[in-house]
Design a protein around this motif. Structure first.
Motif, short mmCIF file in Angstrom:
data_model
loop_
_atom_site.label_atom_id
_atom_site.label_comp_id
_atom_site.label_asym_id
_atom_site.label_seq_id
_atom_site.Cartn_x
_atom_site.Cartn_y
_atom_site.Cartn_z
N ALA A 1 0.70 -1.05 0.05
CA ALA A 1 0.10 0.18 -0.01
C ALA A 1 0.84 1.38 0.07
O ALA A 1 1.87 1.44 0.71
CB ALA A 1 -0.95 -0.09 1.29
N SER A 2 0.45 2.30 -0.80
CA SER A 2 1.15 3.56 -0.71
C SER A 2 0.22 4.75 -0.89
O SER A 2 0.72 5.86 -0.87
CB SER A 2 2.11 3.51 -2.14
N ALA A 3 -0.94 4.47 -1.27
CA ALA A 3 -1.96 5.59 -1.24
C ALA A 3 -1.97 6.60 -0.04
O ALA A 3 -1.94 5.76 1.13
CB ALA A 3 -3.25 5.17 -1.72
N LEU A 4 -1.80 7.71 -0.48
CA LEU A 4 -1.82 8.85 0.93
C LEU A 4 -2.88 9.71 0.95
O LEU A 4 -3.58 10.01 0.20
CB LEU A 4 -0.34 9.40 0.96
N SER A 5 -3.12 10.31 2.31
CA SER A 5 -4.29 11.02 2.49
C SER A 5 -3.66 12.39 2.20
O SER A 5 -2.50 12.70 1.89
CB SER A 5 -4.90 10.88 4.04
N GLU A 6 -4.74 13.38 2.46
CA GLU A 6 -4.35 14.92 2.11
C GLU A 6 -3.31 15.38 3.06
O GLU A 6 -2.34 16.26 2.83
CB GLU A 6 -5.31 15.82 2.24
N ASP A 7 -3.22 14.55 4.25
CA ASP A 7 -2.06 15.06 5.40
C ASP A 7 -0.80 13.96 5.35
O ASP A 7 -0.11 14.40 5.89
CB ASP A 7 -2.70 14.67 6.86
N GLY A 8 -0.80 13.10 4.16
CA GLY A 8 0.45 12.49 3.99
C GLY A 8 0.30 11.40 4.80
O GLY A 8 1.52 10.58 4.73
N GLU A 9 -0.77 10.88 5.38
CA GLU A 9 -0.84 9.58 6.24
C GLU A 9 -1.16 8.45 5.13
O GLU A 9 -2.05 8.56 4.32
CB GLU A 9 -1.86 9.76 7.36
N LEU A 10 -0.54 7.30 5.22
CA LEU A 10 -1.09 5.92 4.53
C LEU A 10 -2.39 6.11 4.77
O LEU A 10 -3.02 5.77 6.03
CB LEU A 10 -0.25 5.05 5.10
N LEU A 11 -3.11 5.58 3.72
CA LEU A 11 -4.60 5.24 3.68
C LEU A 11 -4.98 3.95 4.59
O LEU A 11 -5.79 4.07 5.40
CB LEU A 11 -5.26 5.16 2.34
N GLU A 12 -4.12 3.09 4.42
CA GLU A 12 -4.18 1.62 5.06
C GLU A 12 -4.19 2.20 6.68
O GLU A 12 -4.69 1.23 7.37
CB GLU A 12 -3.27 0.88 4.95
N SER A 13 -3.31 3.07 6.97
CA SER A 13 -3.17 3.21 8.43
C SER A 13 -4.26 3.71 9.21
O SER A 13 -4.83 3.39 10.19
CB SER A 13 -1.84 3.90 8.50
N VAL A 14 -4.94 4.57 8.25
CA VAL A 14 -5.86 5.36 8.95
C VAL A 14 -7.20 4.27 9.09
O VAL A 14 -7.87 4.29 10.00
CB VAL A 14 -6.63 6.41 7.95
N VAL A 15 -7.36 3.46 7.89
CA VAL A 15 -8.51 2.41 8.06
C VAL A 15 -8.18 1.35 9.10
O VAL A 15 -9.09 1.31 9.96
CB VAL A 15 -8.59 1.87 6.57
N ASP A 16 -6.92 1.13 9.39
CA ASP A 16 -6.52 0.20 10.41
C ASP A 16 -6.94 0.67 11.94
O ASP A 16 -7.38 0.12 12.67
CB ASP A 16 -5.22 -0.33 10.48
N ARG B 1 -18.05 0.70 11.19
CA ARG B 1 -18.36 0.63 9.89
C ARG B 1 -18.67 2.15 9.12
O ARG B 1 -18.31 2.45 8.07
CB ARG B 1 -19.66 0.03 9.37
N ARG B 2 -19.10 2.97 10.19
CA ARG B 2 -19.33 4.38 9.47
C ARG B 2 -18.13 5.07 9.36
O ARG B 2 -17.90 5.82 8.48
CB ARG B 2 -20.32 5.22 10.67
N LEU B 3 -17.21 4.90 10.21
CA LEU B 3 -15.95 5.59 10.14
C LEU B 3 -15.19 5.14 9.08
O LEU B 3 -14.52 5.96 8.25
CB LEU B 3 -15.16 5.42 11.59
N VAL B 4 -15.20 3.78 8.77
CA VAL B 4 -14.62 3.38 7.43
C VAL B 4 -15.10 3.69 6.39
O VAL B 4 -14.46 4.13 5.42
CB VAL B 4 -14.34 1.89 7.93
N GLY B 5 -16.24 3.66 6.43
CA GLY B 5 -17.13 3.87 4.95
C GLY B 5 -16.88 5.40 4.63
O GLY B 5 -16.56 5.63 3.56
N ASN B 6 -17.07 6.16 5.72
CA ASN B 6 -16.93 7.77 5.17
C ASN B 6 -15.73 8.20 4.83
O ASN B 6 -15.42 8.86 3.98
CB ASN B 6 -17.44 8.41 6.54
N PHE B 7 -14.75 7.58 5.56
CA PHE B 7 -13.17 7.78 5.19
C PHE B 7 -13.03 7.42 3.86
O PHE B 7 -12.43 8.17 2.85
CB PHE B 7 -12.42 7.18 6.31
N LEU B 8 -13.47 6.15 3.49
CA LEU B 8 -13.08 5.59 1.95
C LEU B 8 -13.71 6.51 1.01
O LEU B 8 -13.30 6.60 -0.24
CB LEU B 8 -13.16 4.13 2.06
N LYS B 9 -14.97 6.68 1.38
CA LYS B 9 -15.99 7.47 0.25
C LYS B 9 -15.25 8.84 -0.08
O LYS B 9 -14.99 9.01 -1.13
CB LYS B 9 -17.18 7.69 0.95
#
Length: 333
Positions: free
Chosen positions: A213-228, A240-248
């Protein structure tokens, strides 16, 4: 539980604990016995005759006890999670062992439990016996190719990835892989998050080595780390709401920067006897697609005539293959 069964289960549990590595015969015997164990806990519904319905006195008393219902629900949930993990692991092994390169005789022997594991498996030469792991898995299990492909891709997210030379690479999402192998984690949610994250990862060149995984958020954080981190939330609804809203939100953000991230054909399920798809294309590809459709729609063109063969003589040609031929013809015109 009778004394005989309880003693047998205790002996089996002790034997498993005392065995550092199962033999292939023991492993397959245990795997084959799992459905039998689960079936034993279900009521016998083989007969629908009113006279065969058991009387209240013949039904085990614990089936009327809500405490048994709660305990069974807990055990069934754990078995489902482990079963899903085993299902994805089996798909991983089919690719990891290059099972699609077996000669036709090997799967036939395996189907009839005639495999001789004391000698190496016989493989084909330069041409594999099956186009790939997903195709083999679908035909072996007699399931849809779409479902088999989902399991193979899930194994890429969780277990390992492979390049075009069948070299093994680490799983795409190491953090989610660790969570998936935790028996206390919701495996279905982890897999769902992994699939959605995979759609946000950069597209690699055809012959590029698989990457983690290498996709980053606007803050430069790894998307996988945020979802984790969101998956640590104990409440299922909030999680489910936190994960769903973030990924959307990330999908919308990346879609504006990289339209190709949202491009593709997406299966939306079967309704009223029809399989529905969503198609998303960039403008240039949409023009080519619409041009091909226009040619197919013209009965006087070669693609149009090819597309209509499925309706004039349905027993002669496979409709799916005919449509594929029509699309290929339209691209050549």
């Amino acid at each position: 539980m009778s004394g005989t069964i309880s003693q047998a289960l205790a002996g089996l549990a002790q034997a498993i604990e005392d065995t550092p590595a199962l033999s292939v015969d023991d492993a397959l015997a245990l795997a084959a016995f799992l459905p039998r164990l689960q079936q034993t806990l279900l009521p016998d519904t083989s007969s629908t005759q009113p006279s065969d319905v058991p009387s209240a006195g013949s039904v085990p008393h614990y089936l009327h006890d809500p405490r048994y219902a709660l305990a069974l629900a807990t055990a069934a949930e754990a078995a489902t999670h482990q079963g899903q993990r085993l299902q994805i692991y089996a798909a991983h092994l089919i690719e990891d062992t290059a099972a699609h390169t077996l000669t036709p005789e090997e799967p036939a022997a395996a189907r009839e439990n005639r495999s001789d594991f004391s000698i190496p498996a016989t493989r084909t030469g330069a041409r594999p016996g099956s186009p790939g792991p997903a195709t083999l898995l679908a035909s072996w299990l007699r399931t849809e190719h779409f479902e088999a492909k989902r399991r193979v891709h899930a194994a890429h997210h969780i277990y390992a990835q492979y390049d075009y030379q069948h070299q093994r690479h680490p799983a795409q999402f190491p953090l989610l892989a660790e969570r998936f192998n935790d028996p206390h984690q919701p495996r279905a949610e982890v897999l769902s998050a992994a699939r959605r994250l995979a759609a946000l990862e950069p597209t690699l060149d055809e012959f590029a080595a698989p990457a983690t995984a290498s996709a980053l958020s606007e803050d430069g954080e790894l998307l996988e780390s945020v979802v984790d981190e969101h998956l640590d939330e104990p409440d299922p609804g909030t999680r489910r709401r936190l994960v769903g809203n973030f990924l959307k939100a990330q999908k919308e953000r990346l879609g504006k920067k990289r339209p190709e991230a949202l491009e593709g054909v997406f299966r939306r399920g079967e309704r009223d006897g029809l399989v529905h798809y969503d198609l998303a294309l960039r403008p240039t590809r949409a023009e080519l697609f619409e041009s091909g459709i226009s040619q197919i729609d013209n009965p006087r063109s070669a693609p149009g005539q090819a597309a209509r063969q499925a309706f004039t003589d349905p027993l002669k040609d496979d409709p799916g293959k005919t449509l594929e031929t029509a699309l290929s013809t339209s691209q050549a015109v």
